[in-house]
Design a protein around this motif. Structure first.
Motif, PDB file in Angstrom:
ATOM      1  N   ALA A 132      10.608  -8.153  -1.542  1.00 47.27           N
ATOM      2  CA  ALA A 132       9.209  -8.082  -1.693  1.00 47.27           C
ATOM      3  C   ALA A 132       8.672  -6.929  -2.641  1.00 47.27           C
ATOM      4  N   VAL A 133       7.430  -6.693  -3.040  1.00 42.77           N
ATOM      5  CA  VAL A 133       7.103  -5.790  -3.762  1.00 42.77           C
ATOM      6  C   VAL A 133       6.433  -4.540  -2.940  1.00 42.77           C
ATOM      7  N   TYR A 134       7.172  -3.522  -2.935  1.00 47.01           N
ATOM      8  CA  TYR A 134       6.649  -2.302  -2.058  1.00 47.01           C
ATOM      9  C   TYR A 134       5.877  -1.363  -2.916  1.00 47.01           C
ATOM     10  N   LEU A 135       4.584  -1.379  -2.298  1.00 48.53           N
ATOM     11  CA  LEU A 135       3.461  -0.520  -3.016  1.00 48.53           C
ATOM     12  C   LEU A 135       2.974   0.618  -2.356  1.00 48.53           C
ATOM     13  N   CYS A 136       2.963   1.733  -3.144  1.00 49.26           N
ATOM     14  CA  CYS A 136       2.533   3.050  -2.561  1.00 49.26           C
ATOM     15  C   CYS A 136       1.248   3.334  -2.996  1.00 49.26           C
ATOM     16  N   ALA A 137       0.310   3.903  -1.983  1.00 44.49           N
ATOM     17  CA  ALA A 137      -0.778   4.046  -2.532  1.00 44.49           C
ATOM     18  C   ALA A 137      -1.182   5.786  -2.045  1.00 44.49           C
ATOM     19  N   SER A 138      -2.072   6.461  -2.574  1.00 43.68           N
ATOM     20  CA  SER A 138      -2.625   7.576  -2.056  1.00 43.68           C
ATOM     21  C   SER A 138      -4.056   7.862  -2.054  1.00 43.68           C
ATOM     22  N   SER A 139      -4.693   8.685  -1.412  1.00 46.55           N
ATOM     23  CA  SER A 139      -5.908   8.926  -1.077  1.00 46.55           C
ATOM     24  C   SER A 139      -6.411  10.516  -1.365  1.00 46.55           C
ATOM     25  N   LEU A 140      -7.541  10.816  -1.618  1.00 48.19           N
ATOM     26  CA  LEU A 140      -7.750  12.147  -1.820  1.00 48.19           C
ATOM     27  C   LEU A 140      -7.857  12.757  -0.307  1.00 48.19           C
ATOM     28  N   LEU A 141      -8.593  12.156   0.359  1.00 47.70           N
ATOM     29  CA  LEU A 141      -8.927  12.480   1.853  1.00 47.70           C
ATOM     30  C   LEU A 141      -8.673  11.200   2.731  1.00 47.70           C
ATOM     31  N   SER A 142      -8.608  11.410   4.029  1.00 45.77           N
ATOM     32  CA  SER A 142      -8.601  10.456   5.026  1.00 45.77           C
ATOM     33  C   SER A 142      -9.885   9.717   5.271  1.00 45.77           C
ATOM     34  N   GLY A 143      -9.875   8.763   6.044  1.00 41.30           N
ATOM     35  CA  GLY A 143     -11.163   8.244   6.282  1.00 41.30           C
ATOM     36  C   GLY A 143     -11.457   6.995   4.960  1.00 41.30           C
ATOM     37  N   ALA A 144     -12.711   6.752   4.840  1.00 46.25           N
ATOM     38  CA  ALA A 144     -12.941   5.719   3.995  1.00 46.25           C
ATOM     39  C   ALA A 144     -13.002   6.130   2.712  1.00 46.25           C
ATOM     40  N   ASP A 145     -11.867   6.776   2.042  1.00 51.01           N
ATOM     41  CA  ASP A 145     -11.594   7.123   0.677  1.00 51.01           C
ATOM     42  C   ASP A 145     -10.639   6.212  -0.073  1.00 51.01           C
ATOM     43  N   THR A 146     -11.204   6.041  -1.305  1.00 51.02           N
ATOM     44  CA  THR A 146     -10.460   4.958  -2.157  1.00 51.02           C
ATOM     45  C   THR A 146      -9.012   5.317  -2.409  1.00 51.02           C
ATOM     46  N   GLN A 147      -7.991   4.229  -2.114  1.00 56.44           N
ATOM     47  CA  GLN A 147      -6.679   4.444  -2.392  1.00 56.44           C
ATOM     48  C   GLN A 147      -6.540   3.830  -3.568  1.00 56.44           C
ATOM     49  N   TYR A 148      -5.447   4.748  -4.346  1.00 56.41           N
ATOM     50  CA  TYR A 148      -5.002   4.307  -5.426  1.00 56.41           C
ATOM     51  C   TYR A 148      -3.655   4.157  -5.567  1.00 56.41           C
ATOM     52  N   PHE A 149      -3.240   2.899  -6.186  1.00 60.24           N
ATOM     53  CA  PHE A 149      -2.027   2.212  -5.960  1.00 60.24           C
ATOM     54  C   PHE A 149      -1.186   2.487  -7.069  1.00 60.24           C
ATOM     55  N   GLY A 150       0.277   2.552  -6.790  1.00 53.56           N
ATOM     56  CA  GLY A 150       1.127   2.759  -7.842  1.00 53.56           C
ATOM     57  C   GLY A 150       1.451   1.464  -8.238  1.00 53.56           C
ATOM     58  N   PRO A 151       2.613   1.286  -9.371  1.00 49.88           N
ATOM     59  CA  PRO A 151       2.941   0.154  -9.802  1.00 49.88           C
ATOM     60  C   PRO A 151       3.958  -0.702  -9.008  1.00 49.88           C
ATOM     61  N   GLY A 152       4.659  -0.142  -8.003  1.00 46.43           N
ATOM     62  CA  GLY A 152       4.993  -0.942  -7.022  1.00 46.43           C
ATOM     63  C   GLY A 152       6.884  -0.904  -7.407  1.00 46.43           C
ATOM     64  N   THR A 153       7.527  -1.252  -6.357  1.00 40.46           N
ATOM     65  CA  THR A 153       9.073  -1.451  -6.596  1.00 40.46           C
ATOM     66  C   THR A 153       9.233  -2.808  -6.109  1.00 40.46           C
ATOM     67  N   ARG A 154       9.976  -3.750  -6.984  1.00 42.16           N
ATOM     68  CA  ARG A 154      10.152  -4.953  -6.583  1.00 42.16           C
ATOM     69  C   ARG A 154      11.628  -4.943  -6.129  1.00 42.16           C
ATOM     70  N   LEU A 155      11.853  -5.246  -4.812  1.00 41.77           N
ATOM     71  CA  LEU A 155      13.143  -5.225  -4.166  1.00 41.77           C
ATOM     72  C   LEU A 155      13.592  -6.697  -3.960  1.00 41.77           C
ATOM     73  N   THR A 156      15.065  -6.961  -4.603  1.00 40.08           N
ATOM     74  CA  THR A 156      15.455  -8.348  -4.366  1.00 40.08           C
ATOM     75  C   THR A 156      16.600  -8.175  -3.623  1.00 40.08           C
ATOM     76  N   VAL A 157      16.960  -8.674  -2.332  1.00 37.90           N
ATOM     77  CA  VAL A 157      18.031  -8.668  -1.437  1.00 37.90           C
ATOM     78  C   VAL A 157      18.705  -9.912  -1.505  1.00 37.90           C
ATOM     79  N   LEU A 158      20.041  -9.788  -2.260  1.00 40.28           N
ATOM     80  CA  LEU A 158      20.982 -11.126  -2.371  1.00 40.28           C
ATOM     81  C   LEU A 158      21.457 -11.614  -1.159  1.00 40.28           C
TER      82      LEU A 158
END
Lengths: 114, 114
Positions: free
Chosen positions: A88-114
């Motif tokens: 899958a693609v594993y995405l990370c996000a961060s936000s300034l505060l908790s609660g209803a605060d905008t999450q900003y995402f990274g570009p992701g890591t594409r993981l392939t398991v053979l």
């Protein structure tokens, strides 16, 4: 300023191997999230860190998945004994505060398991 | 069944045409986020809506959250090739008072033809 960064961008591994995925959140953001995006399931929440509080692990699909956040900044998602369904693609996000605060995402890591 | 339903699943429009994407939930949406994703990239934040009846616009994109906070629409006016991508709605559907553990729709794939 710098956004969320993730490494590696792509990871190919053999079934049964362990993998580590890294996330560097935006500086100063207190909350960090991991999501997984796969063809069959869409985008799913995995785990969330907020400050020094215990992480919310409610989205982790099995005990093969774990995550750490050291020093309140960088986070590592570890998958042990990888299976093909972990691909899958594993995405990370961060936000300034908790609660209803905008999450900003990274570009992701594409993981392939053979 | 999907907790957040997006429609349509895919859309092909001619450049210059208007279009609307819908995001519907059977539960109250405590925070509704619209993101755009291009292949190989992370999610780009577009807009966040919280209050029933709220409407926000940025350039040619307008997002609305209905009064009951169970449906949101994203409207693009005079579409351009740069609008092409996958549009995702994400929302808090369980109020926790702390972090936003987002649930995402399955996405709408938009193509803009010349």
């Amino acid at each position: 300023g710098a956004g969320v960064s993730q490494s590696p961008s792509n990871k190919v591994t053999e079934k049964g191997k362990d993998v580590e995925l890294r996330c560097d959140p935006i500086s100063g953001h207190t909350a960090l999230y991991w999501y997984r995006q796969s063809l069959g399931q869409g985008l799913e929440f995995l785990i969330y860190f907020q400050g020094n509080s215990a992480p919310d692990k409610s989205g982790l699909p099995s005990d093969r998945f774990s995550a750490e956040r050291t020093g309140g900044s960088v986070s590592t998602l570890t998958i042990q004994r990888t299976q093909q369904e972990d691909s899958a693609v594993y995405l990370c996000a961060s936000s300034l505060l908790s609660g209803a605060d905008t999450q900003y995402f990274g570009p992701g890591t594409r993981l392939t398991v053979l | 069944s999907q907790e957040l339903e997006q429609s349509p699943q895919s859309l092909i429009v001619q450049e210059g045409k208007n279009l609307t994407i819908n995001c519907t939930s059977s539960k109250t949406l405590y925070g509704l986020y619209w993101y755009k994703q291009k292949y190989g990239e992370g999610l780009i934040f577009l807009m966040m809506l919280q209050k029933g009846g709220e409407e926000k616009s940025h350039e040619k994109i307008t997002a609305k959250l209905d009064e009951k906070k169970q449906q949101s629409s994203l409207h693009i006016t005079a579409s351009q090739p740069s609008h092409a991508g996958i549009y995702l709605c994400g929302a808090d559907i369980v109020y926790t008072g702390t972090a936003s553990k987002l649930t995402f729709g399955t996405g709408t794939r938009l193509q803009v033809t010349l």
